[in-house]
Every structure is written in C-alpha cells, then in structure tokens.
Design a protein around this motif. Structure first.
Motif, mmCIF file in Angstrom:
data_model
loop_
_atom_site.group_PDB
_atom_site.id
_atom_site.type_symbol
_atom_site.label_atom_id
_atom_site.label_comp_id
_atom_site.label_asym_id
_atom_site.label_seq_id
_atom_site.Cartn_x
_atom_site.Cartn_y
_atom_site.Cartn_z
ATOM 1 N N GLU A 131 0.852 -1.166 0.189
ATOM 2 C CA GLU A 131 -0.016 -0.099 -0.311
ATOM 3 C C GLU A 131 0.958 1.422 0.240
ATOM 4 O OE1 GLU A 131 -2.247 2.594 -0.287
ATOM 5 O OE2 GLU A 131 -1.841 2.930 1.726
ATOM 6 N N PHE A 132 1.115 1.803 -1.253
ATOM 7 C CA PHE A 132 1.977 2.673 -1.119
ATOM 8 C C PHE A 132 1.812 3.958 -0.376
ATOM 9 C CE2 PHE A 132 3.958 6.486 -3.384
ATOM 10 C CZ PHE A 132 5.359 5.913 -3.950
ATOM 11 N N MET A 133 0.625 4.401 -0.046
ATOM 12 C CA MET A 133 0.589 5.669 0.548
ATOM 13 C C MET A 133 1.032 5.520 2.118
ATOM 14 S SD MET A 133 -0.644 7.805 -1.515
ATOM 15 C CE MET A 133 -1.117 9.171 -0.225
ATOM 16 N N GLU A 134 0.695 4.424 2.627
ATOM 17 C CA GLU A 134 1.382 4.012 3.893
ATOM 18 C C GLU A 134 2.676 3.839 4.045
ATOM 19 O OE1 GLU A 134 0.866 4.500 7.941
ATOM 20 O OE2 GLU A 134 -0.725 4.860 6.468
ATOM 21 N N ARG A 135 3.063 2.912 3.004
ATOM 22 C CA ARG A 135 4.446 2.440 3.384
ATOM 23 C C ARG A 135 5.498 3.478 2.735
ATOM 24 N NH1 ARG A 135 5.217 -3.124 3.322
ATOM 25 N NH2 ARG A 135 7.522 -2.486 3.627
ATOM 26 N N VAL A 136 5.301 4.220 1.601
ATOM 27 C CA VAL A 136 6.387 4.997 1.267
ATOM 28 C C VAL A 136 5.730 6.465 1.325
ATOM 29 C CG1 VAL A 136 7.435 5.727 -1.083
ATOM 30 C CG2 VAL A 136 6.926 3.303 -0.406
ATOM 31 N N ALA A 137 4.761 6.839 0.749
ATOM 32 C CA ALA A 137 4.247 8.410 0.803
ATOM 33 C C ALA A 137 4.160 8.966 2.269
ATOM 34 C CB ALA A 137 3.030 8.643 0.062
ATOM 35 N N VAL A 138 3.893 7.956 3.289
ATOM 36 C CA VAL A 138 3.930 8.399 4.854
ATOM 37 C C VAL A 138 5.314 8.132 5.335
ATOM 38 C CG1 VAL A 138 3.009 8.188 6.985
ATOM 39 C CG2 VAL A 138 1.569 8.249 5.007
ATOM 40 N N GLY A 139 5.696 7.049 4.948
ATOM 41 C CA GLY A 139 7.197 6.457 5.360
ATOM 42 C C GLY A 139 8.090 7.486 5.277
ATOM 43 N N VAL A 140 8.330 7.776 4.223
ATOM 44 C CA VAL A 140 9.728 8.810 3.711
ATOM 45 C C VAL A 140 9.484 10.085 4.197
ATOM 46 C CG1 VAL A 140 10.711 10.069 1.828
ATOM 47 C CG2 VAL A 140 10.061 7.583 1.387
ATOM 48 N N PRO A 141 8.269 10.975 4.280
ATOM 49 C CA PRO A 141 8.441 12.141 4.972
ATOM 50 C C PRO A 141 8.792 12.036 6.438
ATOM 51 C CG PRO A 141 6.747 12.090 3.502
ATOM 52 C CD PRO A 141 7.100 11.039 3.477
ATOM 53 N N TYR A 142 8.038 11.115 7.170
ATOM 54 C CA TYR A 142 7.938 11.145 8.445
ATOM 55 C C TYR A 142 9.643 10.678 8.813
ATOM 56 C CZ TYR A 142 3.736 12.400 9.670
ATOM 57 O OH TYR A 142 2.402 13.130 9.928
ATOM 58 N N ALA A 143 10.373 9.720 8.132
ATOM 59 C CA ALA A 143 11.660 9.286 8.380
ATOM 60 C C ALA A 143 12.612 10.501 8.073
ATOM 61 C CB ALA A 143 12.116 8.179 7.280
ATOM 62 N N MET A 144 12.271 11.235 7.068
ATOM 63 C CA MET A 144 13.096 12.588 6.964
ATOM 64 C C MET A 144 12.840 13.531 8.078
ATOM 65 S SD MET A 144 12.907 16.032 5.915
ATOM 66 C CE MET A 144 11.062 16.316 5.213
ATOM 67 N N VAL A 145 11.722 13.952 8.537
ATOM 68 C CA VAL A 145 11.418 15.055 9.512
ATOM 69 C C VAL A 145 11.991 14.706 10.912
ATOM 70 C CG1 VAL A 145 9.195 14.373 10.492
ATOM 71 C CG2 VAL A 145 9.776 16.872 9.980
ATOM 72 N N THR A 146 12.001 13.039 11.258
ATOM 73 C CA THR A 146 12.591 12.740 12.446
ATOM 74 C C THR A 146 13.931 13.055 12.179
ATOM 75 O OG1 THR A 146 12.550 10.522 11.683
ATOM 76 C CG2 THR A 146 10.996 11.094 12.909
ATOM 77 N N ARG A 147 14.875 12.843 11.146
ATOM 78 C CA ARG A 147 16.204 13.063 11.193
ATOM 79 C C ARG A 147 16.308 14.812 11.263
ATOM 80 N NH1 ARG A 147 15.427 8.155 9.127
ATOM 81 N NH2 ARG A 147 17.405 6.580 9.122
ATOM 82 N N LEU A 148 15.595 15.460 10.479
ATOM 83 C CA LEU A 148 15.598 16.844 10.440
ATOM 84 C C LEU A 148 15.595 17.391 11.866
ATOM 85 C CD1 LEU A 148 16.108 19.216 8.524
ATOM 86 C CD2 LEU A 148 13.689 19.447 8.465
ATOM 87 N N PHE A 149 14.543 16.857 12.541
ATOM 88 C CA PHE A 149 14.477 17.434 13.738
ATOM 89 C C PHE A 149 15.668 16.667 15.079
ATOM 90 C CE2 PHE A 149 11.016 19.641 12.485
ATOM 91 C CZ PHE A 149 10.317 20.460 13.275
ATOM 92 N N GLY A 150 16.309 15.745 14.489
ATOM 93 C CA GLY A 150 17.146 15.117 15.459
ATOM 94 C C GLY A 150 16.483 14.305 16.581
ATOM 95 N N VAL A 151 15.492 13.737 16.160
ATOM 96 C CA VAL A 151 14.637 12.666 17.090
ATOM 97 C C VAL A 151 14.776 11.074 16.648
ATOM 98 C CG1 VAL A 151 13.214 14.689 17.934
ATOM 99 C CG2 VAL A 151 12.460 12.930 16.055
ATOM 100 N N PRO A 152 14.533 10.182 17.350
ATOM 101 C CA PRO A 152 14.746 9.071 16.951
ATOM 102 C C PRO A 152 13.889 8.474 15.951
ATOM 103 C CG PRO A 152 14.575 9.019 19.342
ATOM 104 C CD PRO A 152 14.275 10.446 18.910
#
Length: 413
Positions: A131-152
């Motif tokens: 399911e592309f929306m949940e796995r990729v379209a959601v997964g990538v931005p949240y993986a990005m923003v956690t790193r941008l904010f320096g949180v796990p």
C-alpha cells in the motif's frame, strides 16, 4: 454546468472526486466567486491569484484564522518585519549548500530506510505488493522529518497520530479544534523533553537553528516548530502519492525516472497538474475590485492554487499531464513573500525518492482496483483540500534484473 449550478462544497463527494469542471466553470463565468458557506471570495484565475499573492495589501495574518488559534503567531500568518525576521532565521537550513548536505545526510538515509524494509519483505520473490500511501508516501516524509529534528526515527509512529489532528484543524471544512490543541500540547511537551536531553554533538538541524544550544528556550517558537512538523510531512505525503499516481496513470516506466532531467519534469508537472494544496487563505487589508466584484476591506480571500494551475489562459491543454511543457510556472509552493521556505528541500526529497526507486526496483504496476475507473484512464478517490491526497494506492514493485542490479551497484559506487 451553468453558474447557477456551481455548488462549492469542498467536502462533497462530487468535489473530492473531480473538482476540475467546477473550477473551469468558475474561471469562465465567476472568477471571483462569493461562497456563502465560507463567507469568503474564491479567486480562481492564474494571473489574479499570482497578483494577490504578491500584493502587500493582501495579508496572511488574522487573529481568528484557524492556524493562528492552533499554532499561535507563526511564520505562516506573520506579515511585514516579523515575517521577514522569521524567514531570515530559518532560511539558512533550506537553501543552497545546506540542502545538498541534507540530501546526503538525511534524505538518502530516510528513503533507504523505507525501501530497505520493502526489499526485505520482497525477499527472493519477483515482486511485492504494498500500500504505497502508507508504506512510502507516509514513510519517507516522517523518516525525513525525524532526522531533520534530530529525534529517533522510530518515533515517527508516535508522531503521525498527533500531526494528523493539526492538519484536520486547518482543512476546509475543518475538524474540531480541541483535539488539535491537545495534540499540539503533546508535541510541544515532546520537543521540550528532547531539547532538555540534548547533548553536545547531537545532530538536530532544525531544532538547533530554532533553539540554539546554550541559550534560553524561546517558547514563542514552539508553535512554529509544530507547524514545521506538519508542513514537512503531510504536504509531502500528498505530493508523493500524486507523483506515483501520475507515473502509473500515464504508463511511465520506473527506469525512465533514472534520467534526472526527466525526473524533474515529472515532479514539476505533477505539482502543476495535481497540486497537494488547492487553496491559500488571505485577507484584504484594503478595499479591492476584481473583475467588477467589490471585495471590502477585511474580507476573506480563498486563492485557488488548484484552479489557477489549470487555467487555460496560462497553460495550453491544462488538463493534460505533459512533463517538459514550455511553461512550468508553479503555484504549488505559493508565490510572493510567503513562498514556501522549504521548496528546495521538498523538491530534493521527491527527486531522491524517485531516483532511488528507479535504481532499486525494476518497475511498478498498479495492483488491485481503483474507484472512478473510466475508459482509457482511472482516477483516484481523494480526500482533503489543504492536504489533498489519495486515500489508497496499491502497487506492485518488481525486482530489478540481476544484471541491472550489478550495474546499479557499480554506478552507486
């Protein structure tokens, strides 16, 4: 459709399924449309929208707008010197060399984290359904923003249920404000706790800029920080879904996206053809007259990025998805003083994702069925207006042939 038949209901099934004929009729016969439901003027033509976005007498700030009630005073609804001050504070993170560093340090690891999990699920099979929306379209931005904010990165699963009420509270029509305020309070407590535990050497690009180590915490910027959590995730969720939709709907092979120039054209044309945000809210600080319509001072203006992006006065065959079209003017990131601060980082995010997809998989196909099928084409069921995105998008990712994998590995090296 006559003017009398236009019913502007952003939450209706008719609008969510296909807003484009409604926009087209409004551009033709009623380009400054008074909506009684929203007590606002909807402006639908490209040149009018651009003019109003760049007019210093058309302002963003208004104490009772939903975003102000939710986030407090932020970059989103500041004007004049305060707006310039806030943009100056955050600009260094989102331009030039900084974006290049963030691509290698944050974007590539975030994308690979998501794609690694899909490849692991595929195992030795020739393909995998996701399911592309949940796995990729959601997964990538949240993986990005956690790193941008320096949180796990694993905190993404906790963050999203608290970010979604923020999106709902500034939608058209909006969801309840109280759950959003409660979610914001949780997010602020979370950020304060992370800042309190910050140690020398911790990499927190956004938070270090907003809250420099060793200085007293400026609590007035915590609302802006939660706004960035929303802006850096849900708009990208929508855009990534739209790009994959366009690729599938137009039979674009994943391998074609290995070409950087074509990949950029695909991203930009999709942002014109199916922008993730259809409307920007503004207020008239003086009396205006547009196409013979009197717009009194303090009136609410809904500037339609969605309609303007398909204005036949500006774009040839505007309903046709055509990467590489000569006129690639974009409104998806707004225009004028409030042009999206993160435009370069967002474009780098989309580019990185679809580059890595083209490198790591042999193809992508639609899996299952979709609502709204018609001969020769299909249309997704979408929801939202400020964060307009597909409900679901089931796809099948194909394994890359062994010789291509070896060639790709040499290219990556």
């Amino acid at each position: 459709m006559s003017t009398a038949e236009v019913r502007l209901d952003f939450g209706s099934d008719e609008f969510l399924a296909d807003p484009w004929p409604i926009y087209k009729e409004l551009r033709r016969s009623d380009p400054v449309h008074w909506s009684e439901a929203f007590r606002a003027f909807l402006v639908t033509r490209f040149e009018d929208v651009v003019e109003l976005l760049t007019d210093r007498q058309v302002v963003s700030g208004f104490p009772m707008r939903s975003s102000r009630r939710l986030f407090g005073p932020t970059l989103l609804d500041a004007d004049g010197p305060r707006h310039r001050e806030l943009r100056k504070l955050f600009t260094p993170l989102f331009v030039g060399g900084s974006v290049k560093r963030l691509r290698s340090e944050i974007l590539v690891p975030a994308v690979d984290q998501v794609l690694d999990s899909i490849e692991a699920e595929m195992g030795s099979a020739p393909d995998v359904d996701i399911e592309f929306m949940e796995r990729v379209a959601v997964g990538v931005p949240y993986a990005m923003v956690t790193r941008l904010f320096g949180v796990p990165p694993e905190d993404a699963a906790w963050l999203r249920p608290r970010v979604l009420p923020l999106a709902g509270a500034i939608e058209f029509p909006a969801t309840a404000l109280d759950p959003a305020l409660a979610a914001k309070a949780e997010l602020i407590a979370y950020l304060k706790e992370k800042l309190a535990r910050r140690r020398e050497g911790d990499r927190m690009p956004f938070l270090d800029l907003a809250f420099p180590p060793g200085e007293p915490l400026d609590e007035s910027l915590l609302g802006t920080a939660t706004l960035f959590l929303l802006a850096g995730t849900e708009t990208s969720v929508a855009t990534i879904g739209k790009i994959m939709y366009a690729v599938l709907a137009h039979n674009v092979e994943l391998s074609a996206l290995a070409d950087p120039a074509y990949r950029d054209q695909v991203v930009r044309e999709t942002l014109r053809w199916e922008p993730p945000s259809h409307t920007i809210l503004r207020y008239a600080s003086r009396d205006l007259t547009l196409h013979g319509v009197d717009v009194p001072r303090r009136s609410t203006l809904l500037l339609s990025l969605g309609s303007a992006s398909r204005d036949e006065r500006t774009f040839e065959d505007p309903d046709v998805w055509r990467p590489g079209r000569p006129d690639q003017r974009l409104l998806a990131f707004s225009s004028g003083p409030h042009t999206c601060l993160g435009i370069q980082l967002a474009l780098a995010e989309f580019d990185t994702l679809f580059e890595r997809l083209s490198q790591r998989f042999g193809g992508v196909r639609l899996s299952g069925s979709l609502d709204g099928v018609r001969p020769g084409f299909w249309r997704l069921r979408e929801r939202g207006h400020i964060f307009r995105r597909p409900d679901h998008l089931h796809v099948r990712l194909l394994r890359r042939p062994a010789d291509a994998v070896a060639s790709g590995s040499r290219a990556d090296a």
